[in-house]
Design a protein around this motif. Structure first.
Motif, PDB file in Angstrom:
ATOM      1  N   GLU A  42       0.561  -0.896   0.074  1.00 35.29           N
ATOM      2  CA  GLU A  42      -0.108  -0.071  -0.121  1.00 35.29           C
ATOM      3  C   GLU A  42       1.091   1.393  -0.153  1.00 35.29           C
ATOM      4  O   GLU A  42       0.458   1.631  -0.604  1.00 35.29           O
ATOM      5  N   MET A  43       2.171   1.092   0.925  1.00 35.23           N
ATOM      6  CA  MET A  43       2.823   2.122   0.757  1.00 35.23           C
ATOM      7  C   MET A  43       3.844   2.478  -0.450  1.00 35.23           C
ATOM      8  O   MET A  43       4.090   3.516  -0.774  1.00 35.23           O
ATOM      9  N   TRP A  44       3.830   1.512  -0.776  1.00 36.25           N
ATOM     10  CA  TRP A  44       4.410   1.920  -2.627  1.00 36.25           C
ATOM     11  C   TRP A  44       3.200   2.250  -3.296  1.00 36.25           C
ATOM     12  O   TRP A  44       3.805   2.591  -4.548  1.00 36.25           O
ATOM     13  N   SER A  45       2.702   2.024  -3.166  1.00 32.72           N
ATOM     14  CA  SER A  45       1.666   2.453  -4.437  1.00 32.72           C
ATOM     15  C   SER A  45       1.096   3.755  -4.056  1.00 32.72           C
ATOM     16  O   SER A  45       0.589   5.067  -4.819  1.00 32.72           O
ATOM     17  N   TYR A  46       1.816   4.328  -3.267  1.00 32.23           N
ATOM     18  CA  TYR A  46       1.661   6.218  -3.408  1.00 32.23           C
ATOM     19  C   TYR A  46       2.468   6.199  -3.929  1.00 32.23           C
ATOM     20  O   TYR A  46       3.374   6.345  -4.659  1.00 32.23           O
ATOM     21  N   PRO A  47       2.317   7.778  -4.920  1.00 29.51           N
ATOM     22  CA  PRO A  47       2.971   8.482  -6.343  1.00 29.51           C
ATOM     23  C   PRO A  47       3.903   8.951  -5.842  1.00 29.51           C
ATOM     24  O   PRO A  47       3.895  10.549  -5.760  1.00 29.51           O
ATOM     25  N   LEU A  48       4.969   7.986  -4.381  1.00 27.80           N
ATOM     26  CA  LEU A  48       5.698   9.125  -3.769  1.00 27.80           C
ATOM     27  C   LEU A  48       7.373   9.244  -4.699  1.00 27.80           C
ATOM     28  O   LEU A  48       7.099   8.292  -5.362  1.00 27.80           O
ATOM     29  N   ARG A  49       8.239  10.127  -4.964  1.00 26.22           N
ATOM     30  CA  ARG A  49       9.332   9.518  -5.524  1.00 26.22           C
ATOM     31  C   ARG A  49      10.779   9.889  -4.281  1.00 26.22           C
ATOM     32  O   ARG A  49      10.140  11.061  -4.479  1.00 26.22           O
ATOM     33  N   PRO A  50      11.845   9.332  -4.589  1.00 21.64           N
ATOM     34  CA  PRO A  50      12.691   9.251  -3.694  1.00 21.64           C
ATOM     35  C   PRO A  50      13.130  11.371  -4.177  1.00 21.64           C
ATOM     36  O   PRO A  50      13.052  11.472  -5.202  1.00 21.64           O
ATOM     37  N   TYR A  51      14.327  10.815  -2.547  1.00 20.01           N
ATOM     38  CA  TYR A  51      14.807  12.796  -2.913  1.00 20.01           C
ATOM     39  C   TYR A  51      15.677  12.655  -3.934  1.00 20.01           C
ATOM     40  O   TYR A  51      16.611  12.054  -4.272  1.00 20.01           O
ATOM     41  N   GLY A  52      15.295  13.785  -4.671  1.00 22.96           N
ATOM     42  CA  GLY A  52      15.968  14.211  -6.090  1.00 22.96           C
ATOM     43  C   GLY A  52      15.950  14.028  -7.080  1.00 22.96           C
ATOM     44  O   GLY A  52      15.980  13.544  -8.970  1.00 22.96           O
ATOM     45  N   PHE A  53      13.962  13.018  -7.348  1.00 17.53           N
ATOM     46  CA  PHE A  53      14.110  12.152  -8.584  1.00 17.53           C
ATOM     47  C   PHE A  53      13.636  13.805  -8.932  1.00 17.53           C
ATOM     48  O   PHE A  53      13.785  13.197 -11.069  1.00 17.53           O
TER      49      PHE A  53
END
Length: 92
Positions: A42-53
């Protein structure tokens, strides 16, 4: 001799684990891992990107060459406006 054999048998039986208890503990462990996996997915499905993306070179290049993106308010360079105003004033 019978006493020693009975004592050894009781000792071995006490040291052996109960199969039902072992299965219960393993089942609890499996369910806990499954719940953790569901939470992680569920956490991976959020549209977050790593720092610097968003700061890598390809994205920055697209911001520069794509006028539709680069000229929106907030992205537009304030010095461009100043240069355009100066150019218009000097051409009159």
């Amino acid at each position: 001799m019978g006493f020693i054999m009975e004592f050894a048998e009781n000792l071995i039986l006490r040291l052996m684990e109960d199969p039902e208890e072992r299965d219960r503990k393993f089942r609890e462990h499996v369910y806990a891992v499954k719940d953790q996996c569901i939470k992680t997915k569920e956490m991976w499905s959020y549209p977050l990107r790593p720092y610097g993306f968003w700061t890598f070179e390809r994205h920055n290049a697209q911001l520069r060459w794509d006028a539709q993106i680069s000229q929106v308010p907030g992205r537009r360079d304030p010095y461009d406006d100043l240069l355009q105003q100066t150019y218009k004033a000097s051409s009159k």
